[in-house]
Design a protein around this motif. Structure first.
Motif, PDB file in Angstrom:
ATOM      1  N   VAL A 604       4.135 -21.807  26.505  1.00  0.00           N
ATOM      2  CA  VAL A 604       3.482 -20.757  25.731  1.00  0.00           C
ATOM      3  C   VAL A 604       4.421 -19.567  25.535  1.00  0.00           C
ATOM      4  O   VAL A 604       4.613 -19.079  24.427  1.00  0.00           O
ATOM      5  N   LYS A 608       5.912 -18.365  22.048  1.00  0.00           N
ATOM      6  CA  LYS A 608       5.642 -16.989  21.625  1.00  0.00           C
ATOM      7  C   LYS A 608       6.953 -16.272  21.325  1.00  0.00           C
ATOM      8  O   LYS A 608       7.073 -15.531  20.350  1.00  0.00           O
ATOM      9  N   LEU A 646      -2.924 -27.631  28.570  1.00  0.00           N
ATOM     10  CA  LEU A 646      -2.657 -26.760  27.424  1.00  0.00           C
ATOM     11  C   LEU A 646      -3.396 -27.266  26.201  1.00  0.00           C
ATOM     12  O   LEU A 646      -3.983 -26.503  25.439  1.00  0.00           O
ATOM     13  N   HIS A 649      -6.972 -26.475  26.461  1.00  0.00           N
ATOM     14  CA  HIS A 649      -7.140 -25.044  26.203  1.00  0.00           C
ATOM     15  C   HIS A 649      -7.183 -24.802  24.690  1.00  0.00           C
ATOM     16  O   HIS A 649      -7.968 -24.024  24.186  1.00  0.00           O
ATOM     17  N   ARG A 650      -6.333 -25.533  23.985  1.00  0.00           N
ATOM     18  CA  ARG A 650      -6.256 -25.351  22.544  1.00  0.00           C
ATOM     19  C   ARG A 650      -7.494 -25.860  21.824  1.00  0.00           C
ATOM     20  O   ARG A 650      -7.719 -25.541  20.665  1.00  0.00           O
ATOM     21  N   CYS A 655      -8.814 -20.155  20.495  1.00  0.00           N
ATOM     22  CA  CYS A 655      -7.442 -20.204  20.987  1.00  0.00           C
ATOM     23  C   CYS A 655      -6.566 -21.084  20.105  1.00  0.00           C
ATOM     24  O   CYS A 655      -5.348 -20.961  20.085  1.00  0.00           O
ATOM     25  N   CYS A 658      -3.686 -19.948  17.226  1.00  0.00           N
ATOM     26  CA  CYS A 658      -2.396 -19.436  17.668  1.00  0.00           C
ATOM     27  C   CYS A 658      -1.629 -20.482  18.446  1.00  0.00           C
ATOM     28  O   CYS A 658      -0.441 -20.703  18.221  1.00  0.00           O
ATOM     29  N   HIS A 659      -2.333 -21.110  19.380  1.00  0.00           N
ATOM     30  CA  HIS A 659      -1.613 -22.040  20.253  1.00  0.00           C
ATOM     31  C   HIS A 659      -1.075 -23.237  19.484  1.00  0.00           C
ATOM     32  O   HIS A 659      -0.056 -23.800  19.855  1.00  0.00           O
ATOM     33  N   ASP A 663       2.552 -23.358  20.956  1.00  0.00           N
ATOM     34  CA  ASP A 663       2.912 -24.250  22.054  1.00  0.00           C
ATOM     35  C   ASP A 663       3.918 -25.339  21.682  1.00  0.00           C
ATOM     36  O   ASP A 663       4.829 -25.615  22.468  1.00  0.00           O
TER      37      ASP A 663
END
Lengths: 778, 448
Positions: A604, A608, A646, A649-650, A655, A658-659, A663
């Protein structure tokens, strides 16, 4: 696109001519509404956007609800820009939502472009105005060095400078507190003492383990594991008594304490037993008489002892550790002055007999000092005030040199030196249009941009002869300055802040996971990135080399880290890479380390970092209340790999957007561990370094990611890099009106093989760099 | 006084164990009598100590209120000064909440910590906040001492980037604000703090000192005139910047004059902490030692100290915590992480205990301890580092403010009571009352 074609033509003209002057000759260009497609803008927003971006729950702090008509939206330039950016990047609308057709999207983007173009600098050329800029620590140091020849360690003496827009040279952000002023006063006293001799000054030379010789360097000291010498060279400025201090500790064994001698050349000055242990190093002091000239000052370990069989493992080896050496002097009454170079430079008339102490000499000296410091000719009355100050000091008992010292100290604390004062041309005060700044201010902008220092003789002459505003002259100066060693400032200041390398001094990789990480490695990492950046400047390489190249700089320590053969020694050398590892900032251990957690990588953070620093599309911070992924812990009770977690999470809608674009960029770098070492496996599992973007692009491993960025995202990178460099050059945050300047520079880069010099030329020739406008209309 | 009181440089630097402690003033200078000795009531002092990233609240908040309470795990190190504590549970910094500004909780919490104001969301040209409680006090009373206030810290500003989701680093690395647009830079170098406290070089003849003084005043007069003339030619934005300069010149000039009227304690430069601290703990202890000296020598009566910048990612390897503090504070209710957080919290409180005990060990002229005269506020603008909530803040007071605070208690205030109310009440006790600070809604009662 017809719009772009038209723009290109104008922009060339823009770049080649002094922008502020042509304003008077080119009438505003009005783009007819009919000439562009007429998409149903409000309908588009209602359908695709306001679901999240409504007033109540304005996601990303953006509400797109309630625009009465297109014109109302068009007037909100900031929002127009944000919509455009998200549409073009493909981040919005989110993938799981109903998607507009490519044509719909294209039409909207074109309309937005037109609206932006209508309001921006094509119609109302824009220069902006940076707020009064205080010199930051780095600029202060460079200015003093280049002006007076004194090396003043501003970075340790002054408070840290505030950072805005990613850089510490933003006029509006840099503050000045009483603490600063106190420091400026003290700095002035120190600097004038060094610049102007009144006698042989007392000097303190202090060297820590990194800068002394002999023994073995450990993380705290120079270690002497056998009888031997740790030493440093010292040049005595004049005969006299000098204090020598050594900060040491010892490990003990046998019946006697560790013994050491403080030595000068081969002469033992002082012997002592060292009782201090590693928890509490002690300072031993002695003094001795030295003649003028070079000597070697050091500490000798006298009684090495080894007792491997001692039952107490702390009593087996007697060693001496030297933390620091210091020498200070001469302490005796001062002797007739030996004039340093700086003194002769400051007071040239000191070389002319009979002229020395005359008022004419004082006049000459002060005028030179002040006009150099203020970076312009002196104004009416300024010199008189300085003369008066010096003469008053003489009346108060000061000698000639001391009176110059005093006036120089006043110059050093004056707002005309500490701030870069740019005066608004009188004509600009009323019309809010860009106007050319005066030639001295332009010279100052140029020299602080490229050198972080004050203008040199050549720039001052061009300012005086009013030639500097000529584009050819300005361009030639920029090229000259880039090739000058002082352009190292761009590396130390711009590159380090752009790449976030300041963080490198703060990161603490976990010593258990990464026992090989040490200070030498940390320094080598930083050095690699700096040398790479410097080579782009000096050899005028393509800025796309930052994305992908086949070369880098390593010393033996870093070569070992990178598994490269055949590099020896502490010095860095240029190497061509032909293995897995490529060149470019994404394969620099520095960047890979600052984007990792202490124990493991962070896809991440790396993703970023790429979005922020290479592509210029920083992700929106997570909304409040969302738990960040606990990715810094290796423990996972649910049996999922980090990557799987991850991905889960996505799956949360808020979320995902962006991810999904962040990612994968980080995943592709998984072949580099948290301190940038290449790996094919982690915990026995093969590394999965495949990243896939929402638009279907995939890349496997760092090289493919870098190739993707190099081939498919190079214009985004150019724009990002240009925006950052322009921000740095102007000392202010960019505004939407600056977009045209950025567009023009990016185009110029494209036409010039992306050469670094094309970027710098584009900036120094741009309207915002050469012009200013009144900021008092709001 | 026996000769043994005189400490050698080596003794000073060796200090206790690995930590070098600065000696307290009597030990350094047996002949020094504090300036305020003729006045039997000791002046009141105020300090605000800030720790980043909130606290593990279950181990911070005492179970009981009133005089009889157990110190929870994190506060245990304070057991020797328990009767000097006033733990205030339930305070809120509403202005740390987003109120529509989105992410950036760390920056907001730090900005509001001593101002009670909401930071304007910007990472650039237009930072805007409010005046902090310490600076209000300094502006109203600072002329009593040579230094109106002393701002200390361990970390300078962050070196790159906007510091928190679009908030300027000015918000995360400063807690003292002298105006809405001017953060007061903090000093992080122990040597420089020492030099500010004790500018005199012992053994320099008075003529030299006099001359130095005259020269400095002459420079300040000169540049003040420069700045006044320059200001006339600038636009309003630039004028504001130059105003910072003008204020600073006046402030330094005031300090010089105060030094003349109220000379600083003579301290031999050999006691100056020359070498950089080798560990974080050492650094913190040196700063708190200096703060004790500052109060004791009456060089100032107001101070702030940031244990780290807000959102700090410092790792605490000396207590076995390799992960960054900020990352850990987002513990996601992972017990292992919470454990490490509370260890960091306790470590910080251990340093606080050292500071308080040192204050307590100094006897003032009237016989009371230096701590008695103090009002030390310690805490964070964030409550739980994971939830980023701004109510139920971890806040404690230490020292009885010359008997004006009823210490040795743990109290609970009504939910949503602004922390700014506490500031109003402290300013009353400090003799610098104001009607309003930040979002205050009234005095905080029940402290006496």
């Amino acid at each position: 696109m017809k719009y772009l074609a038209g723009r290109q033509k104008r922009s060339q003209k823009w770049i080649l001519q002094p922008a502020c002057l042509i304003l008077f000759f080119s009438p505003p260009l009005l783009l007819a509404e009919e000439s562009v497609p007429s998409p149903d803008v409000i309908g588009f927003l209602e359908h695709h956007c306001v679901g999240c971006h409504d007033e109540e729950d304005s996601a990303a702090n953006l509400s797109l609800h309630g625009f009465a008509d297109r014109q109302q939206l068009a007037d909100d330039h900031h929002t127009v820009q944000r919509i455009r950016k998200m549409l073009v990047s493909g981040k919005m609308p989110p993938a799981e939502q109903d998607q507009p057709s490519a044509e719909e999207k294209q039409q909207l983007v074109e309309w937005l472009d037109t609206k932006l173009a209508e309001v921006d600098c094509r119609q109302f050329p824009f220069a902006g105005r940076p707020t009064l800029r205080r010199l930051n620590r780095y600029e202060y140091r460079c200015s003093i060095r280049d002006w007076l020849g004194v090396d003043f360690a501003a970075s340790t003496e002054f408070p840290r400078d505030e950072v805005g827009h990613g850089f510490d040279n933003m006029g509006a952000v840099l503050s000045l507190s009483p603490l600063h002023l106190e420091k400026y006063m003290l700095a002035a006293e120190t600097i004038v003492q060094e610049a102007i001799a009144t006698s042989v000054p007392i000097r303190l030379v202090r060297r820590n383990r990194r800068d002394i010789h002999g023994g073995v360097q450990t993380d705290r000291a120079r270690a002497l594991f056998t009888n031997g010498l740790v030493h440093m060279p010292f040049t005595s400025q004049g005969p006299g008594t000098y204090d020598i201090r050594a900060r040491v500790f010892a490990s003990q064994a046998g019946d006697e304490l560790a013994k050491m001698a403080i030595v000068v050349d081969d002469r033992s000055i002082h012997e002592a037993e060292v009782r201090a242990n590693s928890n509490a190093p002690q300072t031993y002091e002695t003094s001795t008489f030295l003649e003028e000239g070079k000597v070697n000052v050091g500490v000798r370990f006298l009684n090495d002892f080894y007792d491997p069989d001692n039952p107490d493992e702390n009593r087996r080896d007697r060693n001496l550790f030297v933390v620091r050496l210091e020498i200070e002097g001469p302490k005796d009454p001062p002797l007739p002055p030996v004039l340093p170079d700086t003194h002769v430079r400051v007071i040239p008339c000191s070389q002319i007999p009979n002229h020395v102490h005359s008022e004419a000499c004082l006049h000459e000296v002060l005028e030179r000092l002040a006009s150099r410091a203020f970076r312009r000719p002196l104004r009416h009355g300024e010199l008189e005030r300085l003369l008066q100050l010096a003469l008053e000091t003489q009346a108060d008992g000061a000698g000639f040199e001391e009176s110059v010292q005093h006036a120089l100290a006043a110059i050093l604390v004056s707002p005309h030196f500490l701030f870069r004062v740019e005066e608004l041309p009188t004509s600009a005060a009323k019309d809010h249009q860009p106007h050319a700044i005066n030639a001295y201010d332009l010279a100052t902008r140029l020299s602080y941009f490229l050198w972080s220092s004050l203008p040199d003789e050549a720039l001052r002459e061009l300012a005086q002869s009013e030639q500097l505003h000529e584009s050819d002259v300005l361009r030639a100066q920029a090229i000259r300055m880039l090739q000058d060693p002082r352009s190292q400032a761009l590396v130390d200041q711009f590159a380090v802040q752009w790449l976030n390398l300041g963080q490198l001094t703060l990161v603490t990789p976990d010593p258990e996971t990464f026992p090989e990480f040490d200070e030498d490695l940390r320094n080598a990492m930083l050095q690699e990135s700096k040398l790479f950046f410097a080579s782009v400047i000096r050899q005028d390489r393509s800025i796309l080399d930052f994305l992908l190249s086949n070369d880098t700089w390593v010393n033996s320590r870093l070569a070992r880290h990178y598994h490269l053969e055949g590099v020896t020694g502490k010095d860095f050398q240029h190497v061509v890479l032909n293995g897995n590892r490529t060149g470019g900032v994404l394969s620099h251990a520095s960047v890979l380390t600052v984007t990792s957690n202490p124990t493991r990588t962070s896809a991440v953070q790396r993703g970023k970092w790429v979005l922020e620093n290479l592509l210029g599309t920083p992700p929106v911070p997570p909304p409040p209340g969302i738990e960040p992924l606990p990715e810094d812990s290796a423990a996972n009770e649910d049996g999922l790999t980090l990557r799987q977690r991850l991905e889960s999470h996505r799956s949360l809608a808020e979320c995902a957007t962006c991810h999904a674009s962040m990612d994968p960029l980080g995943f592709a770098l998984e072949n580099y561990n948290a301190i940038g070492v290449w790996r094919d496996q982690e915990d026995g599992q093969p590394i999965d370094a495949i990243g896939g973007l929402p638009d279907g692009t995939t890349f496997d491993g760092p090289k493919e990611l870098q190739e993707f960025l190099f081939k498919k995202r190079h214009l985004d990178f150019c724009r990002c890099f240009t925006e950052k460099m322009l921000t740095y050059a102007l000392g202010r945050g960019l505004q939407y009106q600056d977009q045209c300047t950025v567009d023009d520079i990016v185009q110029s880069l494209e036409h010039n093989g992306f050469r670094f010099s094309a970027l710098i030329e584009g900036i120094v020739l741009s309207t915002p760099f050469r012009c200013t406008q009144s900021a008092d209309n709001s | 006084m026996t000769k043994s009181w005189h400490l050698s440089r080596r003794d000073v630097l060796r200090g206790a164990g690995t930590v070098m402690a600065l000696p307290v003033l009597e030990a350094m200078f047996p002949h020094t009598v504090r300036a305020a000795a003729d006045d039997s009531t000791a002046p009141r002092r105020m300090a605000f100590l800030m720790v980043p990233n909130g606290a593990h609240m279950p181990d911070w908040t005492p179970q009981e209120t009133g005089n009889h309470f157990e110190l929870p795990y994190i506060l245990e190190p304070l057991k020797n000064v328990k009767d000097q504590l006033l733990i205030i549970n339930g305070l809120t910094h509403d202005k740390g909440r987003p109120h529509g500004d989105g992410p950036g909780d760390h920056a907001r919490a730090c900005a509001t910590f001593l101002t009670g104001c909401q930071a304007k969301k910007t990472d650039g040209d237009d930072i805007f906040l409010g005046v902090s409680v310490d600076q209000l006090a300094a502006q109203k009373s600072g002329k009593q001492t040579r230094l109106p206030s002393l701002e200390l810290g361990i970390e300078g500003s962050a070196m790159a980037g906007n510091c928190d989701s679009g908030y300027s680093c000015a918000y995360t690395s400063n807690i003292s604000w002298s105006s809405s647009t001017t953060p007061v830079a903090k000093e992080i170098n122990p040597r420089f703090v020492f030099e500010r406290l004790f500018p005199n070089q012992l053994g320099v003849d008075p003529e030299t000192l006099d001359r130095q003084h005259r020269r400095r005043v002459s420079i300040l007069d000169y540049v003040l005139e420069d700045a006044r003339r320059l200001k006339l030619r600038l636009g309003t934005k630039d004028q504001r910047k130059l105003e910072e300069y003008l204020n600073s010149v006046r402030e330094v000039e005031r300090g010089l004059l105060a030094l003349e009227q109220n000379p600083a304690t003579d301290v031999d430069k050999k006691f100056r902490p020359d070498q950089a601290p080798e560990t974080y703990e050492q650094h913190l202890r040196m700063m708190t030692d200096l703060l004790v000296l500052a109060f004791q020598s009456d060089s100032t009566r107001i101070s702030t100290l940031m244990f780290a910048n807000e959102g700090s990612s410092r790792s605490y390897t000396s207590i076995g915590v390799a992960e960054g503090h900020h990352e850990l504070s987002h513990h996601g209710n992972d017990p292992e992480k919470q454990h490490k957080i509370r260890e960091i919290n306790r470590f910080h409180v251990t340093q606080l205990a050292y500071f308080l005990e040192r204050l307590q060990s100094v006897q003032e002229a009237g016989g009371s301890s230096l701590l008695d005269s103090c009002m030390i506020v310690y805490g964070s603008g964030i409550s739980d580092g994971n939830a980023h909530n701004n109510e139920e803040l971890p806040i404690l007071l230490a020292g009885s403010g010359g008997g004006s605070l009823h210490t040795g208690r743990s109290v609970r205030v009504e939910a949503e009571t602004p922390m700014s109310n506490l500031f109003l009440s402290l300013l009353d006790r400090f003799g610098t009352s104001v009607d309003q600070i930040g979002d205050s809604s009234g005095r905080l009662l029940g402290l006496s």
